[in-house]
Design an enzyme around this catalytic site. Sequence first.
Site, PDB file in Angstrom:
ATOM      1  N   ARG A 101       5.438   6.646  13.416  1.00 55.22           N
ATOM      2  CA  ARG A 101       5.414   7.260  12.087  1.00 55.22           C
ATOM      3  C   ARG A 101       4.733   8.610  12.120  1.00 55.22           C
ATOM      4  NH1 ARG A 101       1.287   4.401   8.137  1.00 55.22           N
ATOM      5  NH2 ARG A 101       0.114   6.330   8.178  1.00 55.22           N
ATOM      6  N   ASP A 155       0.691   5.038   1.970  1.00 49.50           N
ATOM      7  CA  ASP A 155      -0.066   5.603   3.092  1.00 49.50           C
ATOM      8  C   ASP A 155      -1.071   6.668   2.637  1.00 49.50           C
ATOM      9  OD1 ASP A 155       1.289   4.013   4.888  1.00 49.50           O
ATOM     10  OD2 ASP A 155       2.855   5.510   5.240  1.00 49.50           O
ATOM     11  N   HIS A 183       4.688   0.199  -0.004  1.00 46.26           N
ATOM     12  CA  HIS A 183       5.453  -0.599   0.947  1.00 46.26           C
ATOM     13  C   HIS A 183       4.581  -1.675   1.596  1.00 46.26           C
ATOM     14  CE1 HIS A 183       3.721   2.751   3.232  1.00 46.26           C
ATOM     15  NE2 HIS A 183       3.745   1.982   4.301  1.00 46.26           N
ATOM     16  N   HIS A 207       0.845  -1.203   0.000  1.00 42.63           N
ATOM     17  CA  HIS A 207       0.000   0.000   0.000  1.00 42.63           C
ATOM     18  C   HIS A 207       0.875   1.246   0.000  1.00 42.63           C
ATOM     19  CE1 HIS A 207       1.281  -0.239   4.123  1.00 42.63           C
ATOM     20  NE2 HIS A 207       0.878   1.012   4.307  1.00 42.63           N
TER      21      HIS A 207
END
Length: 287
Positions: free
Chosen positions: A278, A105, A262, A103
């Site tokens: 994150r 983000d 990723h 995917h």
Amino acid sequence: MITVRKTGAALGAEILGVDLSQPMDDATFPHIVALWHEHEVVFFRDQKLTPDQHVAFSRRFGELELHVRKDCCRPGYHELFVVSNIVVDGKPIGSQDAGLFWHSDLCYLKVPSRGSLFYALEVPHDASGKALGDTKFASATAAYNALPEDTRRKIAGLKAVQSYKKGYYRERNAGPRKPLTPEQEAKTPDVEHPIVRTHPFTGKKCLFVNEGYTASIAGMPGTEGDALLNRLIEHSTKPQFVYRHSWRVGDFLLWDNCLVQHQAITDYKLPLRRHMERTTLTGTAPF
Ligand code: SIN
């Protein structure tokens, strides 16, 4: 002085000679941004950052996203999305199953994220000392560039439907997730984005589809659309486009959400602990 060590894969480079906890001069920051745009994923080893320093460095890039799953953010820091399998007093400290599918983000938002800044606080290891819980990154530029000419012509101008619900409700080892609240649903309607996306800073063309959230090709229902989408998704993560990052505590890694997608590898479980945090940069509307 900054030096750069390429990973040798289609993307990715280590930046050496920078301590992100220290004030950064005005020449170093644009240099890092340029390296990031060039290598798509860049990382710094052996960093020691407080949550405030993580957020402050991220803010140099611009506005930060506040994740729709507030319960997965570090208490007191809605900008810090926690990815971890750790449970304290029966409550997970973050998202236990983030990123299991390929995917990018926030690709499911009308304005997807520009990039993410990921900090490794705890990394699991096997009995031999080998790090577990790697993350794979696939270059969307390398994938686009390797497409046959007739496929590039076919997909030019097409859009794909990106669906948060598709990704959220996927089957997972940890079992089904609790249903989205009406407020979360309202924030995440399906959206359409170009399949061939242009990077807003470099002009590079990227193949912007992924296994996790891309649900269909807009205006192409049925088997024709499904077959094309599946072919593009399968192509986008071929091994020759992939860099696999083996984490060390103190790694601080930036990925660009237009240039790469990723996937997290879950080859560990408690009592082996993994704790990452994150920040997610606000982006611009895809074109
Ligand atoms: C994510 O997709 O943000 C998580 C990636 C990872 O845990 O490796």
